[in-house]
Design a protein around this motif. Structure first.
Motif, PDB file in Angstrom:
ATOM      1  N   LEU A 695     -64.428  40.491  11.604  1.00  0.00           N
ATOM      2  CA  LEU A 695     -64.599  38.720  11.756  1.00  0.00           C
ATOM      3  C   LEU A 695     -63.255  38.930  11.599  1.00  0.00           C
ATOM      4  CD1 LEU A 695     -64.977  36.118  11.104  1.00  0.00           C
ATOM      5  CD2 LEU A 695     -65.555  36.926   9.137  1.00  0.00           C
ATOM      6  N   GLY A 696     -61.925  39.464  10.848  1.00  0.00           N
ATOM      7  CA  GLY A 696     -60.454  39.059  10.311  1.00  0.00           C
ATOM      8  C   GLY A 696     -60.200  39.641  11.802  1.00  0.00           C
ATOM      9  N   GLY A 697     -60.486  40.701  12.234  1.00  0.00           N
ATOM     10  CA  GLY A 697     -59.712  41.293  13.725  1.00  0.00           C
ATOM     11  C   GLY A 697     -60.238  40.261  14.741  1.00  0.00           C
ATOM     12  N   ILE A 698     -61.110  39.487  14.705  1.00  0.00           N
ATOM     13  CA  ILE A 698     -61.679  38.559  15.825  1.00  0.00           C
ATOM     14  C   ILE A 698     -62.320  39.874  17.278  1.00  0.00           C
ATOM     15  CG2 ILE A 698     -61.146  36.887  17.442  1.00  0.00           C
ATOM     16  CD1 ILE A 698     -58.173  36.673  16.801  1.00  0.00           C
ATOM     17  N   GLU A 699     -63.117  40.566  16.043  1.00  0.00           N
ATOM     18  CA  GLU A 699     -63.674  42.176  16.627  1.00  0.00           C
ATOM     19  C   GLU A 699     -65.404  42.190  16.749  1.00  0.00           C
ATOM     20  OE1 GLU A 699     -61.119  45.171  15.911  1.00  0.00           O
ATOM     21  OE2 GLU A 699     -59.659  44.601  17.388  1.00  0.00           O
ATOM     22  N   LEU A 700     -66.001  41.115  16.261  1.00  0.00           N
ATOM     23  CA  LEU A 700     -67.153  40.944  16.046  1.00  0.00           C
ATOM     24  C   LEU A 700     -68.090  41.689  17.003  1.00  0.00           C
ATOM     25  CD1 LEU A 700     -68.082  38.008  13.808  1.00  0.00           C
ATOM     26  CD2 LEU A 700     -67.457  40.088  13.061  1.00  0.00           C
ATOM     27  N   SER A 701     -69.288  42.371  17.172  1.00  0.00           N
ATOM     28  CA  SER A 701     -70.080  42.725  17.899  1.00  0.00           C
ATOM     29  C   SER A 701     -71.400  41.877  17.476  1.00  0.00           C
ATOM     30  CB  SER A 701     -70.799  43.870  18.311  1.00  0.00           C
ATOM     31  OG  SER A 701     -70.302  44.426  17.009  1.00  0.00           O
ATOM     32  N   SER A 703     -74.064  43.323  16.081  1.00  0.00           N
ATOM     33  CA  SER A 703     -74.479  43.045  15.433  1.00  0.00           C
ATOM     34  C   SER A 703     -74.121  43.410  13.726  1.00  0.00           C
ATOM     35  CB  SER A 703     -75.699  44.662  15.516  1.00  0.00           C
ATOM     36  OG  SER A 703     -74.413  45.923  15.357  1.00  0.00           O
ATOM     37  N   SER A 704     -72.965  42.849  13.899  1.00  0.00           N
ATOM     38  CA  SER A 704     -71.763  42.692  12.724  1.00  0.00           C
ATOM     39  C   SER A 704     -72.114  42.192  11.722  1.00  0.00           C
ATOM     40  CB  SER A 704     -69.842  42.151  13.593  1.00  0.00           C
ATOM     41  OG  SER A 704     -69.702  43.102  14.083  1.00  0.00           O
ATOM     42  N   ASP A 705     -71.788  42.946  10.722  1.00  0.00           N
ATOM     43  CA  ASP A 705     -72.017  42.299   9.417  1.00  0.00           C
ATOM     44  C   ASP A 705     -70.651  41.691   8.908  1.00  0.00           C
ATOM     45  OD1 ASP A 705     -70.104  44.244   8.913  1.00  0.00           O
ATOM     46  OD2 ASP A 705     -71.357  44.932   7.319  1.00  0.00           O
ATOM     47  N   LEU A 706     -70.628  40.211   7.963  1.00  0.00           N
ATOM     48  CA  LEU A 706     -68.904  39.805   7.322  1.00  0.00           C
ATOM     49  C   LEU A 706     -68.630  40.792   6.602  1.00  0.00           C
ATOM     50  CD1 LEU A 706     -70.213  36.097   8.508  1.00  0.00           C
ATOM     51  CD2 LEU A 706     -69.003  37.888  10.296  1.00  0.00           C
ATOM     52  N   ASP A 707     -67.449  40.951   6.635  1.00  0.00           N
ATOM     53  CA  ASP A 707     -66.596  41.306   5.004  1.00  0.00           C
ATOM     54  C   ASP A 707     -65.925  40.355   4.824  1.00  0.00           C
ATOM     55  OD1 ASP A 707     -67.530  44.191   5.247  1.00  0.00           O
ATOM     56  OD2 ASP A 707     -66.496  44.227   7.252  1.00  0.00           O
ATOM     57  N   LEU A 708     -65.907  39.422   3.592  1.00  0.00           N
ATOM     58  CA  LEU A 708     -66.108  39.011   3.304  1.00  0.00           C
ATOM     59  C   LEU A 708     -65.309  39.136   1.846  1.00  0.00           C
ATOM     60  CD1 LEU A 708     -68.460  35.990   4.475  1.00  0.00           C
ATOM     61  CD2 LEU A 708     -66.691  37.054   5.455  1.00  0.00           C
ATOM     62  N   LEU A 792     -57.327  44.827   4.116  1.00  0.00           N
ATOM     63  CA  LEU A 792     -55.694  44.212   4.257  1.00  0.00           C
ATOM     64  C   LEU A 792     -55.246  43.975   5.651  1.00  0.00           C
ATOM     65  CD1 LEU A 792     -55.647  41.661   2.416  1.00  0.00           C
ATOM     66  CD2 LEU A 792     -53.271  42.485   1.810  1.00  0.00           C
ATOM     67  N   VAL A 793     -54.860  44.900   6.281  1.00  0.00           N
ATOM     68  CA  VAL A 793     -54.291  44.744   7.666  1.00  0.00           C
ATOM     69  C   VAL A 793     -54.858  43.932   8.750  1.00  0.00           C
ATOM     70  CG1 VAL A 793     -53.925  45.702  10.042  1.00  0.00           C
ATOM     71  CG2 VAL A 793     -52.788  46.661   7.059  1.00  0.00           C
ATOM     72  N   ARG A 794     -56.731  43.697   8.720  1.00  0.00           N
ATOM     73  CA  ARG A 794     -57.356  42.527   9.484  1.00  0.00           C
ATOM     74  C   ARG A 794     -57.946  41.800   8.604  1.00  0.00           C
ATOM     75  NH1 ARG A 794     -61.247  46.130  13.658  1.00  0.00           N
ATOM     76  NH2 ARG A 794     -62.353  46.748  11.690  1.00  0.00           N
ATOM     77  N   ALA A 795     -56.772  41.517   8.050  1.00  0.00           N
ATOM     78  CA  ALA A 795     -57.852  40.194   6.601  1.00  0.00           C
ATOM     79  C   ALA A 795     -57.301  38.962   7.338  1.00  0.00           C
ATOM     80  CB  ALA A 795     -57.275  40.865   5.627  1.00  0.00           C
ATOM     81  N   ARG A 796     -57.447  37.573   7.458  1.00  0.00           N
ATOM     82  CA  ARG A 796     -57.346  36.510   7.271  1.00  0.00           C
ATOM     83  C   ARG A 796     -57.940  35.274   7.137  1.00  0.00           C
ATOM     84  NH1 ARG A 796     -59.962  34.290  12.243  1.00  0.00           N
ATOM     85  NH2 ARG A 796     -61.620  35.489  12.529  1.00  0.00           N
ATOM     86  N   PHE A 797     -57.318  33.986   7.006  1.00  0.00           N
ATOM     87  CA  PHE A 797     -58.418  32.559   6.922  1.00  0.00           C
ATOM     88  C   PHE A 797     -59.141  32.210   7.599  1.00  0.00           C
ATOM     89  CE2 PHE A 797     -58.942  28.242   6.965  1.00  0.00           C
ATOM     90  CZ  PHE A 797     -58.388  27.852   5.863  1.00  0.00           C
ATOM     91  N   VAL A 798     -60.303  31.706   7.145  1.00  0.00           N
ATOM     92  CA  VAL A 798     -61.118  32.032   8.187  1.00  0.00           C
ATOM     93  C   VAL A 798     -62.247  30.664   8.158  1.00  0.00           C
ATOM     94  CG1 VAL A 798     -62.176  34.205   9.125  1.00  0.00           C
ATOM     95  CG2 VAL A 798     -63.144  33.037   7.175  1.00  0.00           C
TER      96      VAL A 798
END
Length: 949
Positions: A695-701, A703-708, A792-798
């Motif tokens: 989700l943070g990396g804008i790379e959802l598939s 069946s992806s879950d969401l790491d929040l 944290l490298v792939r973390a962002r405000f969503v």
């Protein structure tokens, strides 16, 4: 005094008799006929054409004189004052109400018929006048009855405390502003919300409104010495005569969605609130629209209308009523059927066709070339002619008649009223008009039956041959596994879902399946595709409209087969969520996933239609939104209309938009209960969601879950909410986080909205669900493990309060840019990767796991994370992005990795993820055979060794 010069000689005796009776009545009442040339010149002709007018003027000459003196007889716009005229009358009781309304009605009907027969009004004015008269009488009677009922028993109210009145729905010609002269009025009654009055008997709202409805029908319909107001028919209500006289909106919605018959849908094309609560009427129209108009081209409606017309025609033939200008061949009903067919089939896509008035519909059909313009013009002209004939038949005696007169004298009167010298000339013109209408009708509704021999696929489906013959035929049309297909079709036909089909559903399936058998024989995997389709149709059993569309629309059928053949995921997804079938058949939007702004608008509009206090329905709305838009992406992906990066972008947008709304819904729930904290609002919540991983990396598939991670930034830890039940700020934000989590991962019939993982919060599962953002930075700086910095490298405000967005970005940049010893960092990252590989990599001699295998996706991600953590202190731009592709580009720009390494890693990352997407759409795990992608895997493994060892 009166001249009979213009009247046919054979009618003079009848007219003279009417004039004599009228004159005697005027003299007996000592009245004087007003000096008006217009009236004197037309009166004999009017008396000739209408016994009703002649008799009414004889009984009540004052009606005519008042109309002349007031000028109303000559005024085309009197209908605009009907309500005003009614409201001037004070009513003491029900008897007075009934007498006054009947006299008012008779007076106005005299005026309307006079203007029509004299040629002073056109058809549009006559129909509008009659409709407005009916509406005004209904509203006036209802206002009186409702007021009296409230005085006796109290006033029913809505949940917000405002007074609640019932809604009167006009059907048919009343709903379409096209009431004919002696028409009855078809009404349905409804009210918004149930409840109980505060009277001694605790009268239910249902009983309260039922009494009013029964009284209203009596006031309008009962025949007294003064006649009636309007014949009133309430049999179109749910369950007909056996149903309750009035129902709640919820009851009506449930009925029309689950039990209504096809003809009831056609009737609803013309429904309109005509009296009662205007706001309630608007709400009902929004409620009923999805039932009436399908979002796709509804060919099932075509067949239904065709069948209904055949039934009516057969009935008329049996009863020898072919001279009925409404129901007979080439009559008014055929014109209405033509318009209605196009409305029902195309109205969901073309909003212009969601029009009640048939004359406007005919104009639109010509303008849009859905009918030949000359045919549309012919139908419009014929409609006006036939409606004038119908009105003149009814104006003769104020009777609800549609048959042409049989007696010569009455035939002569009708011909004269229509402007013809004699009956034969009129009849020739009438027959010509009806023949033209019927010709167009037959052309539009191709009723001719196919006389050809049944096709091979029909014989296969219906089993009209021995098994050996059917097996041979299957082989002939292209099925290599004929026995397997034969068994599959037999099992499908005998399945419980198919056995439960209605006779109509079975007929549709019998028409569809031969087409399926023919078409599927041409795909690469016919047996597998047929098996998927049979499973899907079992899930759709009972939803005849979907099967009808496929049976009638070859383009939609071919699209369906193409998608199902390409992906079991599509057929399983549709079988699980049949509501999405609408979307699949809407070719305008299927292969065009929405951008984020359009998604935000769509979800906001969807949720705006739901009661904000109905949490379950709000959650259902979120689920429906996700499933609908994921289906769009999958279809575009399968058909090659969307590349990998775009697919991930769209899947990420969907999640972000849902998270945004989840925060708003949770906020409203919480503040409703506890109130708000000082200086907070739904626009300024001081709460945010941080997305990690895909989700943070804008790379959802798919069946992806969401790491929040949930954070808040509220300055006063001692502040309390301002509601009846006050809580502190820390508890408030903790509860807000719980609400958001509940909205996302509550198990519903359609499954979970998203699997969510909150273990990346400070101290993991043992930490606070929602962390103060300053405490979060402190934790990251002083307590977090290296793998948490990697994350944290792939973390962002969503989602959430945008004021936190910049603050979090600064925190992320500071943490990622901390000074680190490169050798120690490399060892820690490498150790974490080996630990993960031992636990998660299920690769063996046969298969390779794209994510966890050596040289797979995770190796690439760990290389990128190491590079950012190692070099961000000197190269801050490495923290600008959260997706691996752009970070790799930055590493190349700064010459931190050589171009060959970056090219290989990017190529491999896209290749692996794209293959993972494709495997998911085939219902498989993200694995490949060990002999696939060998070279690129080895190259990634080599770069891992070179960079990380």
């Amino acid at each position: 005094m009166f001249s009979l010069e213009k009247i046919p000689a054979e009618l003079h005796h009848t007219v003279n008799l009417h004039l004599q009776n009228f004159t005697q009545s005027v003299q007996a009442l000592n009245l004087k006929f007003p000096e008006n040339k217009q009236v004197k010149s037309t009166l004999p002709s009017i008396f000739c054409c209408s016994e009703f007018i002649a008799q009414t003027c004889t009984r009540q000459p004052s009606f005519l004189f008042e109309l002349i003196d007031s000028g109303d007889l000559f005024n085309a716009d009197v209908r605009l004052t009907y309500q005003q005229q009614l409201n001037q009358q004070m009513i003491a009781n029900d008897a007075e109400l009934m007498k006054f309304l009947r006299q008012f009605r008779n007076k106005q009907m005299l005026r309307i018929a006079w203007r029509d027969l004299a040629g002073w009004s056109d058809l549009a004015e006559t129909l509008a006048d009659l409709t407005e008269l009916a509406e005004s009488c209904i509203q006036y009677a209802l206002d009186y009855l409702y007021k009296q009922a409230c005085i006796r028993r109290g006033t029913p109210v809505l949940s917000d405390g405002t007074a609640q009145n019932l809604v009167v729905l006009g059907m048919g010609k009343l709903g379409a502003w096209e009431l004919n002269y002696s028409s009855d009025i078809d009404l349905i009654f409804a009210y918004q919300q149930d409840g109980v009055l505060a009277d001694r008997k605790e009268t239910s709202y249902g009983e309260f409104f039922s009494r009013i409805c029964r009284s209203l029908v009596k006031v309008l319909d009962e025949i007294t010495a003064d006649g009636f107001v309007f014949r009133t028919d309430i049999r179109l209500r749910p369950f007909g005569d056996s149903g309750p006289i009035i129902m709640t909106f919820d009851g009506l919605e449930n009925y029309y969605q689950t039990q209504a018959r096809e003809w009831e849908r056609y009737a609803m094309v013309k429904v309109r609130p005509v009296a009662g609560d205007p706001l309630g009427g608007e709400k009902f129209m929004q409620l009923i629209k999805p039932f009436v108009y399908r979002r796709y081209l509804d060919y099932g409606a075509f067949e239904e209308l065709r069948s209904l017309k055949i039934q009516i025609t057969q009935e008329l033939q049996r009863k020898d009523r072919m001279d009925n200008v409404k129901l007979g061949p080439g009559g008014i009903r055929e014109i209405e059927f033509i318009g209605q067919a196009f409305q029902l089939i195309r109205g969901g896509q073309d909003v212009d066709l969601q029009e009640r008035r048939i004359q406007l519909i005919l104009q639109l059909l010509g303008e849009k070339v859905l009918l030949l313009p000359e045919d549309a013009e012919q139908l419009l002209s014929a409609y006006k002619f036939l409606r004038r004939v119908e009105n003149h038949i009814q104006e003769y005696q104020d009777k609800q008649a549609h048959d042409l007169p049989k007696k010569p004298q009455q035939q002569a009167i009708l011909a004269f009223s229509m402007g013809y010298d004699n009956w034969p000339r009129f009849k020739i013109e009438l027959d010509k008009v009806r023949e033209q209408v019927h010709r167009i009708f037959v052309l539009v509704f191709s009723i001719a039956e196919e006389q050809s021999k049944p096709s091979v696929s029909t014989e296969i489906w219906t089993g009209q041959a021995d098994e050996d013959i059917i097996l041979n035929k299957l082989g002939e049309i292209g099925y290599r596994k004929a026995e397997e297909v034969f068994s599959l079709l037999n099992n499908f036909k005998t399945s419980s879902a198919i056995k439960r089909l209605t006779s109509k559903g079975a007929m549709v399936l019998d028409k569809l399946m031969p087409q399926i058998i023919d078409a599927v024989a041409q795909v690469k995997n016919p047996c597998i595709t047929l098996k998927r389709l049979c499973a899907l149709f079992e899930a759709l059993a009972g939803r005849n409209v979907y099967l009808s569309l496929l049976a009638e629309n070859n383009k939609a059928l071919q699209q369906m087969i193409k998608l199902v053949a390409a992906s079991p995921w599509i057929s399983e997804y549709l079988a699980k969520y049949p509501i999405l079938f609408d979307e699949l058949l809407d070719t305008r939007s299927l292969y065009e996933p929405l951008e984020k702004a359009a998604l935000q608008q769509q979800l906001a509009e969807l949720l705006a239609q739901i009661d904000p206090t109905d949490i379950e329905q709000l959650m259902f709305g979120l689920h429906k939104f996700k499933h609908l838009n994921v289906l769009r992406i999958a279809a575009a992906d399968i058909m090659g209309a969307a590349p990998l990066m775009v697919v991930s972008d769209y899947l990420t947008y969907i999640a972000e938009v849902i998270l945004e709304q989840a925060v708003q819904i949770a906020w409203r729930i919480l503040t409703e209960k506890y109130g708000t904290l000082p200086d907070t609002s739904i626009e300024n919540t001081h709460f945010a969601i941080i997305g990690f991983g895909k989700l943070g990396g804008i790379e959802l598939s798919y069946s992806s879950d969401l790491d929040l991670v949930f954070v808040f930034d509220y300055p006063d830890s001692n502040a309390l909410t301002d509601g009846g039940k006050k809580i502190g700020s820390s508890q408030f934000y903790a509860t807000l986080g719980q609400r958001v989590r509940s909205l996302l991962n509550t198990q519903m019939l359609s499954g979970l909205l998203y699997e969510i993982d909150l273990r990346l919060r400070p101290s993991g599962e043992s930490g606070l669900l929602v962390a103060p953002i300053n405490r979060y930075e402190q934790y990251l700086k002083e307590e977090a493990w290296t793998w948490e910095h990697q994350a944290l490298v792939r973390a962002r405000f969503v989602a959430g309060d945008t004021q936190i967005q910049a603050k979090f970005a600064a925190i992320r940049q500071r943490i990622l840019s901390l000074p680190r010893v490169e050798t120690e960092l490399k060892a820690e990252v490498r150790a974490m990767r080996e630990k993960m590989r031992k636990t998660l990599d299920k690769s063996n001699k046969e298969v390779f796991y794209l994510k966890q295998g050596v040289g797979g996706i995770t190796d690439i991600e760990f290389i990128v994370q190491f590079c950012v953590l190692a070099w961000a202190e000197k190269y801050p731009s490495l923290t600008d992005f959260t997706d691996n592709m752009r970070i790799l580009d930055t590493l190349a720009e700064k010459n931190l990795l050589n171009a060959e390494a970056v090219t290989t890693l990017k190529q491999a990352y896209c290749l692996f993820r794209n293959r993972g997407h494709k495997e998911a759409l085939q219902g498989n795990k993200a694995v490949v055979a060990q002999d696939e992608l060998v070279d690129i895997r080895q190259q990634v493994a080599q770069w891992w060794q070179e960079i990380m060892q």
